[in-house]
Design a protein around this motif. Structure first.
Motif, mmCIF file in Angstrom:
data_model
loop_
_atom_site.group_PDB
_atom_site.id
_atom_site.type_symbol
_atom_site.label_atom_id
_atom_site.label_comp_id
_atom_site.label_asym_id
_atom_site.label_seq_id
_atom_site.Cartn_x
_atom_site.Cartn_y
_atom_site.Cartn_z
ATOM 1 N N LEU A 84 19.607 19.788 -0.567
ATOM 2 C CA LEU A 84 18.278 19.423 -1.045
ATOM 3 C C LEU A 84 17.279 20.503 -0.651
ATOM 4 N N SER A 85 16.585 21.056 -1.633
ATOM 5 C CA SER A 85 15.565 22.058 -1.383
ATOM 6 C C SER A 85 14.222 21.520 -1.873
ATOM 7 N N ARG A 153 12.831 31.203 -4.285
ATOM 8 C CA ARG A 153 13.154 31.038 -2.856
ATOM 9 C C ARG A 153 13.937 29.753 -2.621
ATOM 10 N N SER A 154 13.562 28.684 -3.322
ATOM 11 C CA SER A 154 14.235 27.397 -3.123
ATOM 12 C C SER A 154 15.683 27.416 -3.598
ATOM 13 N N LEU A 155 16.003 28.330 -4.515
ATOM 14 C CA LEU A 155 17.356 28.380 -5.073
ATOM 15 C C LEU A 155 18.300 29.307 -4.315
ATOM 16 N N VAL A 162 16.649 20.246 -6.448
ATOM 17 C CA VAL A 162 15.374 20.812 -6.011
ATOM 18 C C VAL A 162 14.294 19.754 -6.198
ATOM 19 N N LEU A 163 13.498 19.546 -5.156
ATOM 20 C CA LEU A 163 12.389 18.603 -5.191
ATOM 21 C C LEU A 163 11.106 19.396 -5.431
ATOM 22 N N LEU A 164 10.400 19.096 -6.510
ATOM 23 C CA LEU A 164 9.188 19.833 -6.877
ATOM 24 C C LEU A 164 7.985 18.898 -6.818
#
Length: 256
Positions: A84-85, A153-155, A162-164
């Protein structure tokens, strides 16, 4: 236990300090290769959902599962290791560092140089502005370009989800359109996305599934196209002339 979902938040109750609960029995599920968006009025608990999912806020009740594995109560580091990012609300680039330095910060948990280089090449392909401005100071980029740096960066750690949180906040319409295009590109590249967004109509136009939150619960959920076509839903939550005048958010709760 195998699951058809990458991320499941089941019967979640959560709040801040001694304040009343913000989430009251909420259930949200994210399938693979999908964009799921959370929409609803201010104080509905949308950003709180992401904080619970990423381990920033421990739930008082309920379960969190990734790929069927129960990870309830884990902290942010463990959540990251499980795939989880979290891209936080607002801008979080380091403006006096280069684009490349900002992106590579996302790989701090990786140890193999070859793996880091492989992920850097991947995000450069996915976000051309990252490749084009790799050596530029991040502070010299526009708001929309900085958001793409945050996505890249999150990937870097190959997240499953991915939580946005409010990715279009503060952006002009052109930059907003670009950001949502990049959300679709992330999904098409194999990463599921759980999206919180005040621009409800634009978010649902991008998403595969939608969940309308109200007072800490999922009021209605389903295919995003069906939610967009529901006239009653439009009047209440999607920016029609009639707006929802529900109670203000609970003290200590998130504003979205």
């Amino acid at each position: 236990m195998a699951s058809d979902y990458l991320l499941e938040l089941v019967d979640i109750e959560a709040g801040y300090g001694r304040a009343a609960l913000v989430l009251r029995g909420l259930t949200v599920r994210v399938p693979p290769a999908s964009v799921v968006c959370l929409v609803g009025p201010n104080g509905a608990g949308k950003s709180t959902v992401l904080k619970v999912a990423s381990g920033m806020l421990a739930p008082r009740a309920g379960r969190i599962r990734i790929g069927g594995e129960d990870i309830t109560g884990r902290g942010p580091q463990d959540m990251l290791r499980h795939g989880l990012s979290h891209v936080l609300q607002g801008h979080s680039v380091f403006k006096e560092m280069t684009v490349g330095e900002n992106v590579l910060l996302g790989a701090y948990t990786l140890r193999e140089k070859a793996r880091i280089a492989e992920r850097a090449d991947f995000v450069k392909t996915l976000f051309p502005v990252v490749a084009d401005r790799w050596g530029s100071l991040a502070g010299a980029l526009s708001g929309g370009q900085q958001k793409q740096v945050e996505f890249a960066r999150s990937l870097m750690v190959s997240p499953r989800v991915v939580l946005l949180d409010e990715p279009s906040m503060g952006l002009d319409p052109k930059a907003t359109a670009t950001v949502f295009e990049q959300v679709v590109r992330m999904r098409d590249a194999g990463t599921a996305v759980l999206l919180v967004e005040q621009n409800a109509r634009r978010a649902l136009e991008t998403a595969d599934l939608g969940c309308v939150l109200d007072l800490g619960r999922v009021h209605i959920s389903g295919p995003a196209t069906e939610l967009l076509a529901d006239p009653q839903l439009g009047e209440l939550y999607l920016g029609s002339r009639k707006t929802d005048r529900r109670q203000p958010s609970t003290p200590g709760a998130d504003k979205s």
